[in-house]
Design an enzyme around this catalytic site. Structure first.
Site, PDB file in Angstrom:
ATOM      1  N   GLU A 126       0.849  -1.182   0.000  1.00 56.59           N
ATOM      2  CA  GLU A 126       0.000   0.000   0.000  1.00 56.59           C
ATOM      3  C   GLU A 126       0.890   1.239   0.000  1.00 56.59           C
ATOM      4  OE1 GLU A 126      -3.220   0.238  -0.340  1.00 56.59           O
ATOM      5  OE2 GLU A 126      -3.604  -1.925  -0.277  1.00 56.59           O
ATOM      6  N   HIS A 282      -8.086  -2.245   0.418  1.00 51.61           N
ATOM      7  CA  HIS A 282      -6.997  -1.273   0.435  1.00 51.61           C
ATOM      8  C   HIS A 282      -6.368  -1.081   1.808  1.00 51.61           C
ATOM      9  CE1 HIS A 282      -7.525  -0.596  -3.742  1.00 51.61           C
ATOM     10  NE2 HIS A 282      -8.707  -0.034  -3.608  1.00 51.61           N
TER      11      HIS A 282
END
Length: 327
Positions: A126, A282
């Protein structure tokens, strides 16, 4: 095999937002936790903090045929920094065993094929500007079972503190875990050192020998993580690209060539396989877990995992791909 469908829009981190300083786990430096101590734990040093719906005791359908009361996983524990392992109330409230989310009891294994690789390391980074989160989940290809995981939040190298605060608030504030990130994030160089210790602990790689992983490979959902982002971060952090990052498996390419169905990402693969998404999309550790679940499903269907991309050298950006039909 039945699942309760969980929508990502209902995934909240309300338990983190209501923490008081006295209720949060205290922190200790990772360096004070020896590898031998970690190895002797009954559960691997890994977990994620996820809050599905407002009620932490709500029953959901686990990825097996049995039901259990769901608990959020301790996000400090994922990084070896939870010091409340003797606190009964903390253990009652938070789960510290990632394996509970990755059980294989519900899979039919008669199509499971022998693999050239013994272990697969699912990696899902990420951070668009710099890497913010580095989660790896390891499974055994011989039985599809969870082995261990490595998870670190990563502090950017080139940003001011003000910019970092804004960056993290935008990325993790919506999940309610920005405070945990600030408590635990370490520089990329330090993260690599700890990751290499973890690899060595599992006999997957030795710094003195160099070269690729030992009978193991990274699995990513796309080529971006290892083709683009890790080399970019190494340049920013002024470290040489480690040799174990020179080859990987793009699960989207395997999916396309095995099922003859095009999937542009993790969520698409899960829809194609009629699998619900657990956790929050996410948040890296949750995405890594969901990719593992897709991987387990594909292995149980008889898919063969093979290297799909190799880099020519650490100094060169050229990458050769295995499949002509690829994403």
């Amino acid at each position: 095999m039945a699942f309760t469908r969980l929508h990502s829009s209902t995934v909240l981190f309300s338990h983190l937002r209501t923490f008081s300083p006295l209720s949060q786990p205290h922190l200790v430096p990772f360096s004070s936790l020896s590898l031998s101590r970690l190895a002797n734990r009954r559960t691997p040093v890994s977990a994620s903090v996820v809050a599905m719906d407002q009620n932490p005791t709500e029953e959901i359908e686990a990825p097996t045929t049995t039901r259990r009361k769901w608990k959020p996983l301790c996000l400090y524990y994922t990084q070896g920094k939870c010091t409340m392992m003797e606190d009964g109330s903390h253990l009652e409230k938070f789960n510290h065993n990632l394996e509970l989310d990755l059980g294989v009891d519900g899979f039919v294994l008669n199509k499971l094929r022998p693999q050239e690789l013994d272990y697969l390391l699912v990696l899902d980074l990420e951070g668009k500007v710099e890497i913010l989160e580095f989660p790896v989940v390891m499974i055994d290809t011989r039985n599809m079972k969870f082995v261990d995981s490595f998870h670190r939040f990563v502090r950017p190298t080139m940003m001011s503190e003000q910019k970092i605060t804004q960056y993290i608030e935008g990325k993790y504030g919506k999940f309610g875990v920005d405070g945990v990130w600030h408590d635990t994030a370490i520089p990329f160089k330090d993260m690599l050192q700890e990751f290499e210790q973890w690899l060595a602990h599992h006999n997957l790689w030795e710094k003195v020998n160099g070269g690729p992983l030992n009978r193991a490979a990274f699995v990513t959902c796309g080529n971006w993580d290892l083709k683009t982002k890790v080399p970019d971060q190494c340049r920013v952090s002024k470290v040489k690209l480690p040799p174990y990052f020179m080859e990987w498996i793009n699960l989207k390419d395997i999916f396309l060539n095995f099922y003859n169905r095009r999937a542009t990402g993790m969520a698409t693969m899960m829809r194609e396989l009629q699998m619900p998404l657990f956790g929050s999309h996410h948040l890296g550790i949750d995405d890594a877990k969901n990719i593992v679940r897709v991987l387990q499903h594909m292995l149980s269907d008889g898919a063969l995992m093979q290297i799909t991309a190799r880099r020519g050298s650490s100094e060169s950006g050229d990458v050769k791909f295995t499949f002509k039909n690829r994403i």
